[in-house]
Design an enzyme around this catalytic site. Structure first.
Site, mmCIF file in Angstrom:
data_model
loop_
_atom_site.group_PDB
_atom_site.id
_atom_site.type_symbol
_atom_site.label_atom_id
_atom_site.label_comp_id
_atom_site.label_asym_id
_atom_site.label_seq_id
_atom_site.Cartn_x
_atom_site.Cartn_y
_atom_site.Cartn_z
ATOM 1 N N CYS A 166 -37.206 -13.179 -0.813
ATOM 2 C CA CYS A 166 -36.697 -13.433 0.541
ATOM 3 C C CYS A 166 -37.766 -13.984 1.487
ATOM 4 O O CYS A 166 -37.464 -14.300 2.644
ATOM 5 C CB CYS A 166 -36.090 -12.163 1.106
ATOM 6 S SG CYS A 166 -34.857 -11.452 0.005
ATOM 7 N N HIS A 306 -37.060 -10.605 10.420
ATOM 8 C CA HIS A 306 -36.437 -10.630 9.099
ATOM 9 C C HIS A 306 -35.057 -9.983 9.212
ATOM 10 O O HIS A 306 -34.083 -10.504 8.703
ATOM 11 C CB HIS A 306 -37.316 -9.907 8.085
ATOM 12 C CG HIS A 306 -36.860 -10.078 6.677
ATOM 13 N ND1 HIS A 306 -36.642 -11.312 6.111
ATOM 14 C CD2 HIS A 306 -36.549 -9.158 5.704
ATOM 15 C CE1 HIS A 306 -36.233 -11.155 4.858
ATOM 16 N NE2 HIS A 306 -36.154 -9.870 4.596
ATOM 17 N N GLU A 317 -39.877 -2.977 10.077
ATOM 18 C CA GLU A 317 -40.244 -4.201 10.800
ATOM 19 C C GLU A 317 -40.494 -3.886 12.273
ATOM 20 O O GLU A 317 -41.462 -4.365 12.866
ATOM 21 C CB GLU A 317 -39.159 -5.269 10.663
ATOM 22 C CG GLU A 317 -39.567 -6.577 11.374
ATOM 23 C CD GLU A 317 -38.632 -7.736 11.097
ATOM 24 O OE1 GLU A 317 -37.492 -7.502 10.678
ATOM 25 O OE2 GLU A 317 -39.060 -8.893 11.320
ATOM 26 N N LYS A 338 -29.744 -13.474 10.982
ATOM 27 C CA LYS A 338 -28.958 -13.044 9.814
ATOM 28 C C LYS A 338 -27.677 -12.343 10.245
ATOM 29 O O LYS A 338 -26.746 -12.212 9.446
ATOM 30 C CB LYS A 338 -29.787 -12.114 8.928
ATOM 31 C CG LYS A 338 -30.939 -12.795 8.182
ATOM 32 C CD LYS A 338 -31.645 -11.835 7.234
ATOM 33 C CE LYS A 338 -32.788 -12.508 6.476
ATOM 34 N NZ LYS A 338 -33.953 -12.804 7.319
ATOM 35 N N HIS A 343 -27.704 -13.084 4.747
ATOM 36 C CA HIS A 343 -29.066 -13.194 4.222
ATOM 37 C C HIS A 343 -29.082 -14.252 3.115
ATOM 38 O O HIS A 343 -28.528 -14.034 2.031
ATOM 39 C CB HIS A 343 -29.507 -11.846 3.683
ATOM 40 C CG HIS A 343 -30.961 -11.773 3.314
ATOM 41 N ND1 HIS A 343 -31.798 -12.871 3.315
ATOM 42 C CD2 HIS A 343 -31.730 -10.714 2.939
ATOM 43 C CE1 HIS A 343 -33.000 -12.502 2.948
ATOM 44 N NE2 HIS A 343 -32.994 -11.202 2.720
ATOM 45 N N PHE A 402 -38.429 -8.513 -1.690
ATOM 46 C CA PHE A 402 -38.556 -7.583 -2.798
ATOM 47 C C PHE A 402 -39.872 -7.895 -3.512
ATOM 48 O O PHE A 402 -40.285 -9.054 -3.636
ATOM 49 C CB PHE A 402 -37.415 -7.780 -3.795
ATOM 50 C CG PHE A 402 -36.111 -7.135 -3.393
ATOM 51 C CD1 PHE A 402 -35.974 -6.434 -2.207
ATOM 52 C CD2 PHE A 402 -34.999 -7.227 -4.220
ATOM 53 C CE1 PHE A 402 -34.773 -5.842 -1.847
ATOM 54 C CE2 PHE A 402 -33.787 -6.633 -3.879
ATOM 55 C CZ PHE A 402 -33.670 -5.945 -2.686
#
Length: 414
Positions: A166, A306, A317, A338, A343, A402
């Site tokens: 991502c 994010h 975050e 998002k 996403h 990830f």
């Protein structure tokens, strides 16, 4: 050239292909309207998958990729070709100007051609390996978006493919900017692409409990920073930007959206899916981006977060931003686009870079939609009331992946 001897890098072309709009103007208009692109999945029958919603690109890609060519390309490559064509047209550069070794390409993808992998695996298990398509490998591998975009424009300069889940789109733009800063290219075609709204990918994410199952109200399912969030919503699309050396852009009278002035990357070295506590790895990426930009934290006015709509990402975050920005964090405008697009995995950072460039140029910050019940543990200004007219000198965009890989970009208004 800067005081450090590096070339300046500006953004002169935007090519978003997203669930809320395709093309620079449509994408900007949709963000300002707070439009949701999340609907019930149509790309496969979701009967066996818990999450039945996604952000899908509605446009017919045949406008950019003819049917004969499309049969040999996975959808993730078709999306990249559409986005690249839009970005190049927006830049005003001709194909003749792009041809040659002073133009490079960095297009990333988190997963690559997973639909091709899914289809050809079915062929092998239901028939046998002798029936697998000879186009299987060149359709599936993750560097083919870069390869096809380079072939389309005759770009023979620096070329690579970023695969950092991502964080891919942000890393691709950052790496491409470095090629120009170092004087190795005048123009870079850069971004991310993803087409993972497939039964196999959705099944995998759903079974790890990462996806929202708010199937009866898809348009409100992506709700970053909300107490009632229940996971992220998968999306598909591509974002490609034309990056250009500043003097090169000025000489031809190019329209300039923004300048890329900082880039940072880091690793959590912590867990395959869980962010490091307090956003420790994200802090490193943000500080590196600010350091390479040569600015202080209090000069930043906006962060495109994010913001996935998962508990631990939103929490860590926010904590990471507070550590990096200190008391200035409460003055920052922060939003997650998002909430509108879902996403887009490897494409997310690229379409978010486009959103930031548009926000700086136009003085309109995109909102976080669906934020009607804020998480009481999260207390930043997440722009919940709709798009906001606000002039900002510097903005930052975050992407986390990830595997614990992080990337952040700093943009400057020009």
């Amino acid at each position: 050239m800067t005081m450090t001897g590096l070339k300046r890098v500006v953004i002169t072309g935007l090519g978003p292909v997203t669930p809320i709009g395709t093309g620079a103007q449509a994408y900007a208009d949709a963000q300002r309207a707070g439009k949701s692109g999340i609907t019930r999945t149509t790309r496969y029958d979701p009967v066996n998958v818990a999450s039945k919603i996604a952000g899908e690109v509605k446009e017919d890609l045949a406008q950019w990729v003819d049917a004969r060519e499309a049969r040999k390309l996975d959808r993730y490559v078709q999306l990249a070709l559409a986005a690249a064509q839009l970005a190049v047209e927006d830049s005003g550069l001709s194909e003749e100007e792009l041809r040659g070794e002073r133009t490079g390409t960095v297009i990333g993808s988190g997963i690559g051609g997973i639909k091709t992998f899914e289809d050809q695996s079915r062929v092998m298990f239901e028939r046998d390996a002798s029936r697998v398509s000879p186009m299987f490998v060149p359709m599936m591998i993750a560097n083919m978006a870069t390869g096809h975009v380079a072939m389309k424009f005759g770009a023979t300069g620096p070329s690579s493919t970023v695969v950092t889940a991502c964080a891919t789109g942000t890393g691709a733009v950052g790496d491409a900017a470095r090629y120009i800063q170092l004087g190795l290219a005048d123009v870079m075609i850069a971004g991310g692409t993803e087409a993972a709204v497939t039964e196999l990918a959705m099944g995998g994410f759903a079974n790890m409990k990462a996806l929202s199952t708010r199937n009866d109200e898809p348009e409100t399912a992506s709700r970053p920073f909300s107490a009632s969030r229940d996971g992220f919503v998968l999306g598909e699309g591509a974002g490609v930007l034309v990056l250009e050396e500043y003097e090169h852009a000025v000489r031809r009278g190019a329209k300039i959206y923004a300048e890329i002035v900082g880039y940072g990357t880091s690793a959590d070295a912590h867990h395959i899916t869980m962010p490091a506590p307090q956003g420790a790895g994200a802090q490193v990426a943000m500080r590196m981006a600010l350091s390479t930009a040569g600015i202080n934290p209090d000069q930043v006015g906006y962060i495109n977060a994010h913001g996935t709509s998962t508990h631990f990402n939103d929490l860590h975050e926010t904590q990471g931003i507070k550590h990096v920005f200190g008391d200035h964090a409460k003055n920052l405008a922060v939003s997650s686009t998002k909430s509108m697009t879902g996403h887009l995995l490897g494409a997310a950072g690229a379409i978010e870079a486009i959103a930031v460039a548009q926000a700086l140029k136009d003085g309109v910050l995109p909102p976080t939609i669906n934020l009607t019940d804020p998480d009481p543990d999260l207390d930043l200004d997440y722009i919940p009331e709709g798009a906001r007219e606000q002039q900002v000198e510097y903005a930052l965009s975050n992407s986390f992946a990830f595997g614990g890989q992080n990337a952040a970009l700093v943009f400057k208004k020009v």
